[in-house]
Scaffold this active site. Structure first.
Site, mmCIF file in Angstrom:
data_model
loop_
_atom_site.group_PDB
_atom_site.id
_atom_site.type_symbol
_atom_site.label_atom_id
_atom_site.label_comp_id
_atom_site.label_asym_id
_atom_site.label_seq_id
_atom_site.Cartn_x
_atom_site.Cartn_y
_atom_site.Cartn_z
ATOM 1 N N ASP A 193 -6.296 2.434 -2.278
ATOM 2 C CA ASP A 193 -7.423 2.284 -1.352
ATOM 3 C C ASP A 193 -7.608 3.519 -0.478
ATOM 4 O O ASP A 193 -8.461 3.529 0.406
ATOM 5 C CB ASP A 193 -7.337 0.997 -0.514
ATOM 6 C CG ASP A 193 -6.101 0.908 0.345
ATOM 7 O OD1 ASP A 193 -5.288 1.849 0.332
ATOM 8 O OD2 ASP A 193 -5.948 -0.118 1.042
ATOM 9 N N SER A 227 0.790 -1.221 0.000
ATOM 10 C CA SER A 227 0.000 0.000 0.000
ATOM 11 C C SER A 227 0.834 1.289 0.000
ATOM 12 O O SER A 227 1.566 1.552 -0.927
ATOM 13 C CB SER A 227 -0.926 -0.078 1.208
ATOM 14 O OG SER A 227 -1.936 0.852 1.104
ATOM 15 N N ARG A 232 3.892 6.120 16.096
ATOM 16 C CA ARG A 232 3.380 7.374 15.548
ATOM 17 C C ARG A 232 2.982 8.308 16.689
ATOM 18 O O ARG A 232 2.372 7.872 17.673
ATOM 19 C CB ARG A 232 2.151 7.129 14.677
ATOM 20 C CG ARG A 232 2.408 6.245 13.459
ATOM 21 C CD ARG A 232 1.264 6.377 12.450
ATOM 22 N NE ARG A 232 1.273 5.297 11.472
ATOM 23 C CZ ARG A 232 2.058 5.256 10.400
ATOM 24 N NH1 ARG A 232 2.921 6.223 10.177
ATOM 25 N NH2 ARG A 232 1.977 4.252 9.544
ATOM 26 N N SER A 264 2.681 1.841 15.050
ATOM 27 C CA SER A 264 2.107 1.595 13.723
ATOM 28 C C SER A 264 1.933 0.096 13.530
ATOM 29 O O SER A 264 2.725 -0.700 14.026
ATOM 30 C CB SER A 264 3.045 2.152 12.642
ATOM 31 O OG SER A 264 2.703 1.587 11.390
ATOM 32 N N GLY A 265 0.915 -0.276 12.779
ATOM 33 C CA GLY A 265 0.718 -1.684 12.436
ATOM 34 C C GLY A 265 1.134 -1.970 11.006
ATOM 35 O O GLY A 265 0.884 -3.054 10.486
ATOM 36 N N THR A 266 1.764 -0.989 10.353
ATOM 37 C CA THR A 266 2.208 -1.217 8.973
ATOM 38 C C THR A 266 3.666 -0.816 8.757
ATOM 39 O O THR A 266 4.250 -1.163 7.740
ATOM 40 C CB THR A 266 1.364 -0.402 7.963
ATOM 41 O OG1 THR A 266 1.519 0.987 8.272
ATOM 42 C CG2 THR A 266 -0.098 -0.775 8.011
ATOM 43 N N ASP A 323 -3.046 6.354 -2.877
ATOM 44 C CA ASP A 323 -1.847 5.717 -2.328
ATOM 45 C C ASP A 323 -1.452 4.559 -3.257
ATOM 46 O O ASP A 323 -2.052 4.356 -4.314
ATOM 47 C CB ASP A 323 -2.039 5.276 -0.870
ATOM 48 C CG ASP A 323 -2.984 4.099 -0.741
ATOM 49 O OD1 ASP A 323 -3.764 3.851 -1.676
ATOM 50 O OD2 ASP A 323 -2.943 3.408 0.294
ATOM 51 N N GLU A 332 -10.950 7.279 7.822
ATOM 52 C CA GLU A 332 -9.789 7.658 8.618
ATOM 53 C C GLU A 332 -9.291 8.981 8.037
ATOM 54 O O GLU A 332 -9.475 9.254 6.848
ATOM 55 C CB GLU A 332 -8.703 6.591 8.522
ATOM 56 C CG GLU A 332 -9.125 5.282 9.172
ATOM 57 C CD GLU A 332 -8.027 4.223 9.104
ATOM 58 O OE1 GLU A 332 -7.499 3.875 10.165
ATOM 59 O OE2 GLU A 332 -7.697 3.761 8.001
#
Ligand code: G16
Length: 559
Positions: A305, A83, A531, A524-526, A301, A397
């Site tokens: 998405d 992404s 953050r 962060s989960g990515t 992005d 978001e």
């Protein structure tokens, strides 16, 4: 066939069939896990450096096949993408049978499976999964997979295909797709031929569905100015080019920029929704493309998405002329519009909005004066579920990821309503077409772009008029690279830290020194970072607040 130790009657009891252990074991050797590497199912699947992900893709393909079996052979999806992340990263996002994110209760199994050190441990995890979900191994598995434009994708797709082949799954190789297109395809396949049929289950069907609805929605409403689209040099460029075959430029004039899909290193580099949102600035060097004051612009992005809009207000040479219209502003625009249409159509719809802690305080205030608002942790999977509680759930978001869900009851109301005036009839038709232009499965840059265009067109608004809905509080996001982001845990929809112990109290102390300020910290989960979000009443104090909180995070990590 070899049967590893540890496979007991629990598996056999579920079916007369067996897991093809010997085949799976061969793949284990072909796609070895990098020694010492730890994988974690994050905000949306597993994401890290692309060249370390072959074993993960292989293993998640096997779990994907089991997921399909557990859902009576319904089609599930596997999207290879990272992404918004930089080009060397990659990842895999599993998609459930209604086109939504994978059931969260499966996530710990995915993490454990990807970290298993050998085939024996992996088989043990499969065994637990099969037992916990009473999976009948005789049920056929069906999986569709696709990928974005990253150079590591072909290698990872090979691993996915091998895992599925080992499981004897029926497969559809969807090739290059945006993430939302793959979500659409899953839902369209599973509903084909039923009363709920979502659309033709092909990429072309996706374009046709969105374009048909868009053209009906803007019919008779004059086009305003052209729209400039930054495609992040990603798969969104491909989708945008294709949808233009179905939407003539007389209906929507598009100027596509950053479309260099094949250029190495270009993906999300100095462009794309994340770059624009976090930096609160134009894509790099876009001035050279002749961007002018008032132009309506947006950025996708890397897997299309997410979308954010922006424009230049006043003198473009001034730094503050850049104005961002992010996910919060899209939510406000969509909520107002849908609420008004429902009122005009004379139907009662409980419209609600879902946000995360990143939502600007001004947007939450604006929305709360109009509709119920829910706050969830970051991640579309959380927002999507919360949005399902409303007749019409608008979820976005701040980073531009979101959509609008119409519940089955709302759809029934829309199809059965009998308007009594021509104006009510117009509003009802508009609502029905809106349902079709909006991707109901997940946030979708192309679909959201068309939604915004419809609303602006209908209101005959330019960006400045849209922007005037509310003035956002000055805000900033920072990334802090820490030793171990897992040491940072949160509660209260990620608004407060639980650990490291004592850090939240220190953050509270700092925040209290600033006027109308808010700040929170979450891992962060990515990406491999923590953050920091900061928001203040006074723009002049923003940097100081964000930097002071970031300093506290760094100190806690170094301690
Ligand atoms: C993914 C999720 C989004 C989330 C974003 C950032 O987006 O789908 O819901 O907001 O990651 O998450 P985090 O702050 O945990 O890194 P994408 O577009 O990168 O897939």
């Amino acid at each position: 066939m070899t049967t590893p130790a540890g496979i007991d009657a629990a598996i056999r009891a579920t079916s007369s069939d067996e897991i093809p252990f010997a085949l799976i074991e061969q793949g284990f050797e072909a796609f070895p896990k990098p020694a010492g590497k730890k994988f974690e199912y994050g905000t949306t699947g597993i994401r890290t450096k692309g060249d370390t992900l072959e074993s993960t893709c292989y293993r998640l393909a096997i779990i994907g096949a089991l997921r399909s079996k557990s859902l009576n052979g319904k089609l599930i999806g596997l999207m290879v993408t990272a992404s918004h992340n930089p080009e060397p990263d990659n990842g895999i996002k599993p998609i459930d049978s209604r086109g939504e994110m994978l059931d969260v209760t499966w996530e710990p199994y995915c993490t454990a499976a990807c970290n298993a050190v050998d085939a024996q441990e992996f088989f043990g995890i499969l065994k637990k999964l099969i037992h916990a979900y009473k999976i009948d191994l005789k049920t056929p598995a069906k999986v569709i997979y696709g990928h974005d434009t990253r150079p590591s994708s072909p290698m990872l797709i090979k691993a996915v295909a091998s895992g599925l082949a080992a499981m004897g799954a029926q497969t559809i190789d969807a090739g290059l797709k945006t993430t939302p297109q793959l979500h659409y395809l899953v839902h369209a396949h599973n509903t084909a031929g039923t009363e709920e049929a979502y659309g033709e289950p092909t990429e072309e069907g996706y374009y046709k569905k969105l374009a048909d609805a868009f053209l009906k929605l803007v019919e008779g409403k004059p086009a305003t100015s052209k729209l400039t689209v930054d495609c992040a040099n990603g798969v969104g460029a491909h989708a945008l080019l294709n949808i233009q075959k179905y939407i003539p430029s007389s209906a929507l004039e598009i100027r596509a920029l950053r479309t260099a899909i094949g250029t190495k290193g270009a993906l999300n580099d100095g462009c794309g929704a994340d770059y624009v949102k976090i930096g609160q600035k134009l894509p790099k060097d876009i001035e050279k493309d002749g961007v002018q004051q008032g132009d309506r612009m947006c950025s996708f992005d890397g897997d299309a998405d997410r979308i954010v809009f922006y424009y230049l207000r006043g003198n473009p040479a001034q730094k503050d002329s850049f104005r961002l219209l992010d996910g919060d502003k899209i939510a406000a625009l969509a909520t107002d519009y849908i609420s008004e249409l429902a009122k005009k159509a004379g139907i009662e719809l409980n419209v609600g909005c879902v946000q995360t802690a990143y939502a600007n305080g001004s947007s939450t205030k604006y929305l709360e004066q109009r509709v119920p608002v829910t706050c969830t942790p970051t991640g579309v999977k959380h927002l999507h579920r919360a949005a399902e509680h409303y007749d019409v759930g608008v979820y976005f978001e701040a980073n531009g990821h979101g959509t609008v869900l119409f519940s089955p009851d709302a759809l029934k109301l829309l199809s059965e309503a009998k308007p009594t005036t021509p104006a009510a009839e117009d509003a009802l038709i508009q609502l029905r077409n809106l349902v079709d232009v909006i991707n109901q499965t997940v946030g979708d840059a192309i679909s959201d772009m068309l939604l915004v265009e419809v609303i602006l067109r209908s209101r005959q608004w330019d960006c400045e008029e849209w922007d005037a809905l509310y003035e956002e509080l000055p805000n900033k996001m920072l990334k802090v690279i820490v030793k171990d982001r897992a040491a940072f845990t949160t509660e209260d929809a990620e608004r407060r830290l639980v650990t490291p112990t004592g850090l939240q109290a220190k953050i509270d102390e700092v925040v209290a020194k600033y006027k109308d300020a808010r700040s929170f910290v979450r891992p962060s989960g990515t990406e491999d970072c923590v953050r920091v979000y900061a928001e203040t009443g006074l723009a002049a104090e923003l940097d100081s607040l964000a930097n002071n909180v970031a300093k506290l995070v760094q100190e806690a990590s170094d301690a």
